[in-house]
Each structure stands twice: as structure tokens, then as C-alpha cells.
Write an enzyme that holds these catalytic residues in place. Structure first.
Site, mmCIF file in Angstrom:
data_model
loop_
_atom_site.group_PDB
_atom_site.id
_atom_site.type_symbol
_atom_site.label_atom_id
_atom_site.label_comp_id
_atom_site.label_asym_id
_atom_site.label_seq_id
_atom_site.Cartn_x
_atom_site.Cartn_y
_atom_site.Cartn_z
ATOM 1 N N CYS A 143 0.824 -1.223 0.000
ATOM 2 C CA CYS A 143 0.000 0.000 0.000
ATOM 3 C C CYS A 143 0.852 1.265 0.000
ATOM 4 O O CYS A 143 0.368 2.344 -0.335
ATOM 5 C CB CYS A 143 -0.949 0.000 1.194
ATOM 6 S SG CYS A 143 -1.919 -1.501 1.303
ATOM 7 N N HIS A 197 -3.853 6.823 2.834
ATOM 8 C CA HIS A 197 -4.231 5.522 2.279
ATOM 9 C C HIS A 197 -5.653 5.178 2.721
ATOM 10 O O HIS A 197 -5.976 5.235 3.908
ATOM 11 C CB HIS A 197 -3.232 4.476 2.768
ATOM 12 C CG HIS A 197 -3.607 3.081 2.410
ATOM 13 N ND1 HIS A 197 -4.106 2.733 1.173
ATOM 14 C CD2 HIS A 197 -3.553 1.918 3.128
ATOM 15 C CE1 HIS A 197 -4.349 1.442 1.154
ATOM 16 N NE2 HIS A 197 -4.028 0.927 2.324
ATOM 17 N N ASN A 257 -10.311 -0.781 -0.144
ATOM 18 C CA ASN A 257 -8.863 -0.620 -0.075
ATOM 19 C C ASN A 257 -8.239 -1.071 -1.394
ATOM 20 O O ASN A 257 -8.258 -2.255 -1.714
ATOM 21 C CB ASN A 257 -8.346 -1.476 1.092
ATOM 22 C CG ASN A 257 -6.853 -1.386 1.277
ATOM 23 O OD1 ASN A 257 -6.135 -0.885 0.404
ATOM 24 N ND2 ASN A 257 -6.381 -1.865 2.407
#
Ligand code: ACO
Length: 328
Positions: free
Chosen positions: A114, A255, A285
């Protein structure tokens, strides 16, 4: 000294939307559980037959178009991804060909989960500052739907597919552009979020497939704790490095893992949630794609104005985490 600025942003979003209600028909979950624990309402899932480079190329093309730059002049492509088209060659080389970027330019993937986009931004920034490349595409792309166990309610509700891209170029205006980047990793946590099989440790076999070891495994609680702590610390580091305080920040592009993680970061850093751009509700996500996708939406919605101070931060598998301070 040459500075480096983001001169265009773009995203590539799969057409298919999967809602929480749709998921609750196949796994034992509910819209209310998912919304309450994560803030996620729906996610985009890539159609069969397409791969990471297709989404990444769309994002890259949009970034070039928004910058008014001919893709043929792009001399460096950096792709952050944990779901490449194939183990090698790099997804970046597929993007180079599909985009029509300069053959003979540089193209490579990097693996920081990520945090991949911000890691890529840091490398691209360094390339531009030292004059090595002049038009650098940094792309975060994931097709996580291909490495998710769709029968595991603990993970399948969290993730989505997507791509985001930024185009970097030299800039001489003092105090504008990428002000600083901050990269971190802690290999003591390699097993809290990972895909065990498919690499050299556990090559693909009938047994690894039968045991579902090609899917994402996650210790959600530990990831949650680490994400809040480290994304907050990295955001503070970005402020400190530039002599800035939380009140100087116009937008945090964090994020988009989970709204509760973002709320935890907001509280720790002392920046109100109204200054965090949020799209986790519509995307889930998307790992390395989440920061550039959110940035592109914020730009498109004209939320970000010239001179605004932006903080990026992300954490993912590795654990790897990162932040950046950007003066728009
Ligand atoms: N629907 C309904 N119930 C569920 C679901 C679901 N989708 N998933 C788990 N449950 C159940 C569990 O089975 C458990 O039931 P039990 O009490 O009967 O055993 C109960 O809900 C609680 O489970 P926990 O895992 O303890 O729930 P928690 O409150 O920790 O929330 C979550 C889980 C949302 C995954 C949380 O830990 C989290 O947000 N972690 C961060 C994970 C993350 O964002 N990962 C993304 C990758 S890393 C990154 O991008 C930063």
C-alpha cells in the site's frame, strides 16, 4: 537546484461495482457490519481478461492528458503493485508499450504494497531532481480481486481494484512541488499481511492452490494498530521536516484502507477529518492505487487549490509505510 512537481493526475477505475449487499449473498456478512467497521460501501472489480497494466495504462493516459503532455515524451515509468500482470517482465514495461511511451526509457515495478505509490513518488522525485529523467509517471495499480479468497469474510469485504497515476516534471519555483518524502519499513512484521505462495518460497503447486495459500492472509487487528501509529508518525515527520504544523495542512490524502484507521490518524496528528479526502466508501482498499486515485478525485473536484499544502501517507504489507509533503 531543480525541484519536482506533479503536473498531471489520472485514474483508471473498473466499471463493475460490487456493493456490500451483493457480497452478503455469497459470504456471511452484512452491509451494516462492513460500513460500521470499515466505512466501505462498495468497491470496483476488474472484469476477467483484463490485467493491472490495462488499468494502469488508463490512469497514465489520463494523467498525461490532464498535464497536456504527449505520452511519447514519458521517459520513466514506475509502477507500485503487488498484483502485477505476471511475475516478470514488469507491469511498467507493458504500460510503456500500451501507452506509447518512449521506447528505451526506463520502466520498472516496485513492491511496497500500500506504500508503493509514495515509495515510487520518492524515487521519481529523486530522478527528476538529479536531471536523470524529465517526464516520470508514477503509478499505483492493484487487481486485488485476483488474490483475495472470496469465501473469507475477514478479508474479501475490504479490498477493491483500481489505478492512479501522477506525472512528475522538473520545476524551478521555490517552495513548490514535492517538498519531502519519508520512507520506512519493519521486516519484523512480514507475516501480518502477506500472500504466502506463488513465489520462490512456496512455488505454485496443486497443494498450495488446494490450501488457498495464493490468497491474502491478514492479522487485521495488528495491521490496524500499526497503520494508525505509523501513518500518524510519518505524517508528523513530513510536517517536522518542513517546519510546518498541522494547521498549515489543507488536505491529507491518506491511504484509504478503512475509515477508522483514517480517523485514528486524524486524531493522533491533530488534523480534523474535514481536511482528509475520503473515497474508501466507494473504492474499498485499493492498496498502492488508493492515494493517487483519491488525489485525482480531489483535483477533479477542484478541492485542491494552487499553493495548498498536501500530506500523503500510507502503510501496507512489509510492513512498509511512507509519507510525503507536497505544495500544490
Ligand atoms: N462480516 C461479519 N462479521 C465479520 C466479518 C465480516 N465481513 N469479518 C469478521 N467478522 C467477525 C469475526 O468473525 C468475529 O466474530 P467472532 O467475534 O464471532 O469471532 C468478529 O466479526 C470480530 O472480528 P475481528 O477481526 O476481531 O473484528 P475487528 O473489529 O478487528 O475488525 C477489521 C476487523 C475490520 C478487519 C479490522 O481489524 C481492521 O480494520 N483491520 C485493518 C485491516 C486493513 O485495513 N487491512 C487492509 C490491508 S492493510 C492496509 O491497507 C493498512
Amino acid at each position: 537546484m531543480i525541484g519536482c512537481r506533479i503536473i498531471g493526475t489520472g485514474r483508471g477505475v473498473p466499471a463493475r461495482v460490487v456493493t456490500n449487499d451483493e457480497l452478503s449473498k455469497t459470504v456471511d456478512t452484512s452491509d451494516s457490519w462492513i460500513v460500521e467497521r470499515t466505512g466501505i460501501r462498495e468497491r470496483h472489480i476488474l472484469e476477467p481478461g483484463l490485467a493491472a497494466s490495462d488499468l494502469a495504462t488508463e490512469a497514465a493516459r489520463n494523467a498525461c492528458r490532464n498535464a497536456g503532455v504527449d505520452p511519447a515524451t514519458v521517459d520513466c515509468i514506475i509502477v507500485g503493485t503487488v498484483t502485477p500482470d505476471c511475475p516478470f517482465p514488469s507491469t511498467a514495461t507493458f504500460v510503456q508499450r500500451k501507452l506509447g511511451a518512449a521506447a528505451g526509457g526506463c520502466a520498472f515495478d516496485l513492491s511496497a504494497a500500500c506504500a508503493g505509490f509514495i515509495y515510487g513518488l520518492s524515487i521519481g522525485d529523486a530522478f527528476v531532481r538529479r536531471g536523470q529523467f524529465k517526464r516520470v509517471l508514477v503509478i499505483g495499480v492493484e487487481v486485488l480481486s485476483r488474490i483475495i479468497d472470496w469465501t473469507d469474510r475477514g478479508t474479501c469485504v475490504l479490498f477493491g481494484d483500481g489505478a492512479g497515476a501522477v506525472l512528475l516534471a522538473p520545476d524551478d519555483a521555490p517552495g513548490r512541488g514535492i517538498l519531502s518524502t519519508h520512507l520506512y519499513a519493519d521486516g519484523n512484521f512480514t507475516d501480518v499481511l502477506y500472500q504466502p505462495a506463488g513465489g520462490s518460497r512456496e512455488p505454485p503447486s496443486a497443494a498450495t492452490v488446494a490450501e488457498k495459500r495464493h490468497f491474502v492472509k491478514m492479522n487485521g487487528r495488528e495491521v490496524y494498530k500499526q497503520a494508525v501509529r505509523n501513518m500518524a508518525a510519518a505524517s508528523k515527520a513530513a510536517l517536522d521536516a518542513n517546519g510546518l504544523s498541522p494547521s498549515d495542512v489543507n488536505w491529507v490524502i491518506a491511504h484509504q484502507a478503512n475509515i477508522r484507521i483514517i480517523e485514528g490518524v486524524s486524531e493522533r496528528v491533530g488534523i480534523g477529518m474535514e481536511r482528509f479526502y475520503i473515497n474508501v466508501d466507494r473504492y474499498g482498499n485499493t492498496s498502492s492505487a488508493s492515494v493517487p486515485t483519491a488525489l485525482d478525485e480531489a483535483i477533479e473536484m477542484k478541492k485542491v487549490k494552487e499553493g495548498d499544502l498536501l500530506i500523503f501517507s500510507a502503510l501496507g504489507g512489509g510492513l512498509a509505510w511512507a509519507s510525503a509533503a507536497v505544495r500544490w
